[in-house]
Design a protein around this motif. Structure first.
Motif, PDB file in Angstrom:
ATOM      1  N   TYR A  23       0.848  -1.189   0.000  1.00 36.38           N
ATOM      2  CA  TYR A  23       0.000   0.000   0.000  1.00 36.38           C
ATOM      3  C   TYR A  23       0.888   1.246   0.000  1.00 36.38           C
ATOM      4  N   TYR A  75      -3.239   3.660  -3.148  1.00 41.43           N
ATOM      5  CA  TYR A  75      -3.385   2.360  -3.799  1.00 41.43           C
ATOM      6  C   TYR A  75      -3.173   1.241  -2.782  1.00 41.43           C
ATOM      7  N   GLU A  76      -3.799   0.104  -3.072  1.00 38.04           N
ATOM      8  CA  GLU A  76      -3.607  -1.140  -2.329  1.00 38.04           C
ATOM      9  C   GLU A  76      -3.456  -2.270  -3.345  1.00 38.04           C
ATOM     10  N   ILE A  77      -2.445  -3.110  -3.158  1.00 39.09           N
ATOM     11  CA  ILE A  77      -2.184  -4.226  -4.064  1.00 39.09           C
ATOM     12  C   ILE A  77      -1.950  -5.475  -3.225  1.00 39.09           C
ATOM     13  N   ASP A  79      -1.066  -9.620  -3.642  1.00 42.20           N
ATOM     14  CA  ASP A  79      -0.591 -10.666  -4.552  1.00 42.20           C
ATOM     15  C   ASP A  79      -0.552 -12.012  -3.839  1.00 42.20           C
ATOM     16  N   ARG A 104      -3.604 -11.331  -8.638  1.00 40.99           N
ATOM     17  CA  ARG A 104      -3.428 -10.004  -8.055  1.00 40.99           C
ATOM     18  C   ARG A 104      -4.775  -9.304  -7.912  1.00 40.99           C
ATOM     19  N   TYR A 105      -4.929  -8.612  -6.777  1.00 37.26           N
ATOM     20  CA  TYR A 105      -6.031  -7.686  -6.560  1.00 37.26           C
ATOM     21  C   TYR A 105      -5.423  -6.294  -6.423  1.00 37.26           C
ATOM     22  N   ALA A 106      -5.996  -5.309  -7.096  1.00 34.63           N
ATOM     23  CA  ALA A 106      -5.478  -3.943  -7.020  1.00 34.63           C
ATOM     24  C   ALA A 106      -6.613  -2.938  -6.956  1.00 34.63           C
ATOM     25  N   SER A 161      -1.136 -13.064 -12.843  1.00 37.28           N
ATOM     26  CA  SER A 161       0.166 -12.417 -12.964  1.00 37.28           C
ATOM     27  C   SER A 161       1.245 -13.478 -13.142  1.00 37.28           C
ATOM     28  N   HIS A 244      -0.353  -4.533 -16.685  1.00 40.41           N
ATOM     29  CA  HIS A 244       0.646  -3.949 -15.792  1.00 40.41           C
ATOM     30  C   HIS A 244       1.975  -4.675 -15.930  1.00 40.41           C
ATOM     31  N   GLU A 267       6.235   0.108 -10.911  1.00 38.97           N
ATOM     32  CA  GLU A 267       5.115  -0.594 -11.540  1.00 38.97           C
ATOM     33  C   GLU A 267       4.330   0.375 -12.408  1.00 38.97           C
ATOM     34  N   HIS A 269       0.749   0.743 -14.562  1.00 34.56           N
ATOM     35  CA  HIS A 269      -0.579   0.252 -14.904  1.00 34.56           C
ATOM     36  C   HIS A 269      -1.087   1.077 -16.082  1.00 34.56           C
TER      37      HIS A 269
END
Length: 300
Positions: A23, A75-77, A79, A104-106, A161, A244, A267, A269
């Motif tokens: 995050y 942002y929050e990612i 994996d 992955r959740y983003a 991913s 991404h 990164e 996107h």
């Protein structure tokens, strides 16, 4: 700021399963102001009743504006990844190489707040006219405009991913701990929704008045009216497919199953945020910066 926590499970010698939560946020603020000179006018002096030439010049306030804009990104990612060692790395027996596949959740969010206050049309008479008997007093007027706007743009999605992780040992050994140079190259695709919500409040208030005799140019018998006062709300949702890519490089220190890393992460996107106002228009977002990473391994 970028932060990440990684948990790793080692079910077998060549395999590992990991979960990572990343995050971060960033913000900025800008301000501006300007003005335009407006000629002043004449006000009657103390002797005006007996001497109509007793006039005094008084400066007018200028046309002016002031505005500010604040921007905030969050942002929050998350994996989930399954990785398998593919043998000794390119730098010999003290290096590793691993292929990983995962999910992955983003969620990426962008907030913009804008405010403005201005008077662009101030009018002041250049000279007092008329007399006490006719009460033909000078009239001045201006419009005060205010504008407030809040915008929220976001993307939320899931997708597969793929990554390649590698490292090479610089110092130490497995028993006493070791310092490694490590890097990761990855990419994937996310399927989700882009959302936009915009609220805009606008107000224009018109001021008009006549100067009072002997009271100074700033004193008026004023009347006001609202030219317009409205609030506009816009919202939009659109399905989106976002690609991404990522690159991560840095140093890590490993002692048994605990690893602490200081890396630089980049990164990109592509077409992830709907940045349009009246119509959809997609923009890229880059998440980058130093990462403080803590990894804890479990299992055999």
């Amino acid at each position: 700021h970028v932060h990440e926590l990684v948990l790793t499970w080692l079910p077998a010698k060549a395999w590992r399963v990991s979960a990572a939560y990343k995050y971060g946020k960033a913000h900025g603020q800008s301000q501006g102001a300007g003005y335009e000179f407006v000629p002043g006018g004449y006000t009657p002096g103390a002797k005006y009743a007996t001497d109509p030439t007793d006039l005094q010049y008084v400066a007018s306030e200028p046309n002016a504006w002031i505005g500010s804009t604040g921007v905030r990104e969050e942002y929050e990612i998350v994996d989930f990844k399954v990785g398998r060692d593919i043998g000794v790395g390119a730098f010999g027996e003290n290096s590793t190489s691993r292929i990983g596949v995962g999910l992955r959740y983003a969620e990426l969010k962008s907030y913009t707040d804008t405010s403005m206050l201005g008077v662009p049309d101030r009018y002041s008479p250049e000279r007092f006219s008329g007399g006490v008997s006719t009460l033909n007093l000078p009239t001045r007027h201006f419009t005060l405009y205010t504008h407030e706007q809040q915008m929220m743009r976001s993307f939320e999605g899931y997708g597969p991913s793929l990554s390649w992780e590698a490292s090479t040992r610089l110092l130490g050994d497995h028993a006493r701990g070791h310092l490694d140079l490590e890097w990761t190259i990855g990419g994937g695709v996310l399927f989700g929704e882009q959302k936009v919500r915009e609220e805009e409040a606008r107000l224009a208030r018109y001021y008009e008045g006549q100067q009072a005799i002997g009271a100074g140019f700033g004193s008026t018998a004023s009347a006001t009216s609202v030219s317009y006062n409205d609030t506009v709300v816009r919202s939009r949702t659109k399905d989106a497919t976002v690609k991404h890519v990522s690159l991560d490089v840095g140093l890590s220190y490993t002692l048994q199953r605990l690893r602490v890393s200081i890396n630089y992460s980049w990164e990109r996107h592509f077409d992830v945020i709907d940045g349009g106002s009246e119509a959809h228009r997609a923009y890229d977002r880059t998440v980058q910066g130093p990462v403080a990473r803590l990894s804890i391994g479990f299992g055999d």
